[in-house]
Design a protein around this motif. Structure first.
Motif, short mmCIF file in Angstrom:
data_model
loop_
_atom_site.label_atom_id
_atom_site.label_comp_id
_atom_site.label_asym_id
_atom_site.label_seq_id
_atom_site.Cartn_x
_atom_site.Cartn_y
_atom_site.Cartn_z
N PRO A 249 0.82 -1.23 0.00
CA PRO A 249 0.00 0.00 0.00
C PRO A 249 0.84 1.27 0.00
CG PRO A 249 -0.97 -1.63 1.46
CD PRO A 249 0.34 -2.21 1.01
N GLU A 250 2.00 1.22 0.64
CA GLU A 250 2.87 2.41 0.68
C GLU A 250 3.52 2.71 -0.65
OE1 GLU A 250 2.92 -0.23 2.76
OE2 GLU A 250 4.99 -0.73 3.35
N ASP A 251 3.36 1.86 -1.64
CA ASP A 251 3.83 2.15 -3.00
C ASP A 251 2.82 3.00 -3.77
OD1 ASP A 251 5.08 -1.20 -3.13
OD2 ASP A 251 6.26 0.63 -2.84
N THR A 252 1.66 3.22 -3.19
CA THR A 252 0.65 4.04 -3.84
C THR A 252 1.18 5.44 -4.08
OG1 THR A 252 -1.20 2.81 -2.93
CG2 THR A 252 -1.63 5.08 -3.57
N ALA A 253 1.14 5.88 -5.35
CA ALA A 253 1.71 7.17 -5.72
C ALA A 253 1.44 7.41 -7.20
CB ALA A 253 3.20 7.21 -5.46
#
Length: 115
Positions: free
Chosen positions: A86-90
């Motif tokens: 989820p922290e790759d969301t960008a």
């Protein structure tokens, strides 16, 4: 100079996506190409870099999961993203920096990773 990024989308955590950056208008094969990303509320960061000699470099958080590559015949740089989190969301951007007197950026492609 044009950089056209594509391949983003919505994927579940653990999934994969491959981004493409099609380049035109400059001597592609002699230039370093970068992938950057900007996550909501965060500063833009460089994700991966590939030189004309195909040397690569990655930010620590994506090492072992992302792979950058280039095809000089197709004038395209790829970012294979596996084991997405989820922290790759960008929004992901490809860029060629310091080309003459300026930097050039693609339009960005949204990557959303759901948990």
């Amino acid at each position: 100079v044009q950089l056209q990024a594509s391949g983003g989308g919505l994927v579940q955590a653990g999934g994969s996506l491959r981004l493409s950056c099609a380049a035109s208008g400059f001597n592609f094969k002699i230039n370093t190409i970068d992938w950057y990303r900007r996550a909501p509320g965060k500063q833009r960061e460089v994700v991966a870099t590939i030189t004309s000699g195909h040397s690569t470099n990655y930010t620590e958080s994506v090492k072992g999961r992302f792979t950058i590559s280039r095809d000089n015949v197709k004038r395209t740089v790829y970012l294979q993203m596996n084991s997405l989190k989820p922290e790759d969301t960008a929004v992901y951007y490809c860029a060629v920096l310091r080309l003459g007197t300026r930097d050039y950026w693609g339009q960005g492609t949204q990557v959303t990773v759901s948990s």
